[in-house]
Scaffold this motif. Sequence first.
Motif, PDB file in Angstrom:
ATOM      1  N   THR A  80       0.827  -1.208   0.000  1.00  0.00           N
ATOM      2  CA  THR A  80       0.000   0.000   0.000  1.00  0.00           C
ATOM      3  C   THR A  80       0.858   1.253   0.000  1.00  0.00           C
ATOM      4  O   THR A  80       0.650   2.169  -0.818  1.00  0.00           O
ATOM      5  N   ILE A  81       1.821   1.326   0.904  1.00  0.00           N
ATOM      6  CA  ILE A  81       2.659   2.516   0.998  1.00  0.00           C
ATOM      7  C   ILE A  81       3.531   2.685  -0.241  1.00  0.00           C
ATOM      8  O   ILE A  81       3.738   3.803  -0.729  1.00  0.00           O
ATOM      9  N   LEU A  82       4.043   1.595  -0.786  1.00  0.00           N
ATOM     10  CA  LEU A  82       4.837   1.681  -2.016  1.00  0.00           C
ATOM     11  C   LEU A  82       3.996   2.246  -3.154  1.00  0.00           C
ATOM     12  O   LEU A  82       4.476   3.079  -3.937  1.00  0.00           O
ATOM     13  N   CYS A  83       2.752   1.808  -3.261  1.00  0.00           N
ATOM     14  CA  CYS A  83       1.856   2.334  -4.304  1.00  0.00           C
ATOM     15  C   CYS A  83       1.582   3.811  -4.091  1.00  0.00           C
ATOM     16  O   CYS A  83       1.677   4.617  -5.029  1.00  0.00           O
ATOM     17  N   PHE A  84       1.226   4.183  -2.859  1.00  0.00           N
ATOM     18  CA  PHE A  84       0.941   5.586  -2.568  1.00  0.00           C
ATOM     19  C   PHE A  84       2.132   6.470  -2.929  1.00  0.00           C
ATOM     20  O   PHE A  84       1.979   7.503  -3.599  1.00  0.00           O
ATOM     21  N   ALA A  85       3.317   6.069  -2.466  1.00  0.00           N
ATOM     22  CA  ALA A  85       4.513   6.884  -2.707  1.00  0.00           C
ATOM     23  C   ALA A  85       4.845   6.961  -4.192  1.00  0.00           C
ATOM     24  O   ALA A  85       5.180   8.034  -4.720  1.00  0.00           O
ATOM     25  N   SER A  86       4.736   5.831  -4.895  1.00  0.00           N
ATOM     26  CA  SER A  86       5.074   5.800  -6.320  1.00  0.00           C
ATOM     27  C   SER A  86       4.113   6.638  -7.146  1.00  0.00           C
ATOM     28  O   SER A  86       4.532   7.436  -8.000  1.00  0.00           O
ATOM     29  N   PHE A  87       2.809   6.491  -6.897  1.00  0.00           N
ATOM     30  CA  PHE A  87       1.824   7.257  -7.663  1.00  0.00           C
ATOM     31  C   PHE A  87       1.983   8.753  -7.416  1.00  0.00           C
ATOM     32  O   PHE A  87       1.906   9.563  -8.351  1.00  0.00           O
ATOM     33  N   THR A  88       2.208   9.130  -6.164  1.00  0.00           N
ATOM     34  CA  THR A  88       2.338  10.547  -5.835  1.00  0.00           C
ATOM     35  C   THR A  88       3.597  11.141  -6.454  1.00  0.00           C
ATOM     36  O   THR A  88       3.579  12.254  -6.989  1.00  0.00           O
ATOM     37  N   LEU A  89       4.695  10.392  -6.402  1.00  0.00           N
ATOM     38  CA  LEU A  89       5.940  10.870  -6.996  1.00  0.00           C
ATOM     39  C   LEU A  89       5.803  11.009  -8.513  1.00  0.00           C
ATOM     40  O   LEU A  89       6.223  12.019  -9.098  1.00  0.00           O
ATOM     41  N   LEU A  90       5.199  10.009  -9.158  1.00  0.00           N
ATOM     42  CA  LEU A  90       5.017  10.060 -10.614  1.00  0.00           C
ATOM     43  C   LEU A  90       4.164  11.248 -11.026  1.00  0.00           C
ATOM     44  O   LEU A  90       4.467  11.956 -11.986  1.00  0.00           O
ATOM     45  N   SER A  91       3.082  11.494 -10.289  1.00  0.00           N
ATOM     46  CA  SER A  91       2.181  12.590 -10.654  1.00  0.00           C
ATOM     47  C   SER A  91       2.861  13.946 -10.468  1.00  0.00           C
ATOM     48  O   SER A  91       2.684  14.850 -11.286  1.00  0.00           O
TER      49      SER A  91
END
Length: 429
Positions: A80-91
Amino acid sequence: MKAQTRILVALVGGLIAGVATHAILGAAIAEAIVRVVEPIGRLWLASLFMVVIPLVISTLSTGVAGLGGFRQLGRVGLVTILCFASFTLLSTLLGLSAMNLAQPGGGLSREVTEQLVRAYQETAGPSLAPAAPTFGVDFVMRLVPSNPVQAAANGDMLAIIFFSLMVGVALAGLPRDKAAPMLGWLDSLAQVTIAIIDLVMLAAPVGVACLIYSVTARFGLDLVLSLLGYLLTVLGAMALFQFLVFPLLLWLVARRPPRQFFRDIGVVMVTAFSTSSSAATLPTTIRIAEERLGVPRQIAGFVLPLGATLNMNGTALFEGATVLFIAQVFGVELSLGAQILVVGMSVITAIGVAGVPGGSIPLLMLVLSMVGVPMEGIAIVLGIDRLLDMCRTVLNVSGDLLTATVVVRFAPLADAAPSAQMLPDRQAK
């Protein structure tokens, strides 16, 4: 009339009146009128900025404290945290890239830019003068406050954010009975700040009309055209992330057909767009995740409420792009190091954004001030923020649901079965 309609009407009215004043009456008379009108808008803006520190401390601390559930869910929490961090960084990177390529704030004449800087420095004082951000050892030393109360009084947001993170980590490690009183107090503080934001937003049409009138009466049509370029750039970046990046992630990572996914979550997207609130959309998000996406209730109950606080990829995209746009308008050159700081702060402050309309504006103002851009420049984009808020909330909740599907694939619960039971109507409303 709905709130967003009132704000848009106020925006258009203030914009037309400001351009007409500049064109018909001339710059000198327009400046005299602005000195009467602008304080009303600045008073509204100050009311919004007043809740920044309690908002950061309360929402960021409670958000991090909620990560204590990782011990029970193990891999679920990690994915969950990996997804949150990755999506936010990409955006965030996409928003900055789009703004660097389009340069919508760079088309203003040098004369208009100098007028902007002079006007806001005269009004706001020397504390808002652009200053190059410092890095290195001094920057690291500023992260850890020797006196958190003094840091709050001085408005040192880096130190306040670090302190809030530490409070959240400490609360997550305490036994539940010992952490409960502090968590309850912080949650109450968060609710109070959100209530204040709601009250302040009631006056948004007046504040927005005064602010946009002040800007356009001073600088005329040139700034309006630049603002239109900003709007199209941000909306284009959001559309690209929603309908290109998310489908790629669905296909490659979650192994789900994108067309079916967006068909299933259509009602969630509409609800998010109309309410501009991840929190208000949460009951619908959970119901759709369980019923249409087949997400087990245990995973939906963990990922989606956490996502309403921590996963703000649309907000991070907006913050990064807006900081760069306002810097372009004011002629402030942001170095690579400063833009990296913008990326980091956009990701971090997005975690502390309340899931309510307008919740990102106070935190965006602190990011502006941290990289040496006059935070009063937020007035330039406040008039169209409601439309952007509606759009970025759609990205936020879509990212939450995408994360839930990724968790189902990579961290399934052995004893969980997809829920087919509808939530009670009173919860879904």
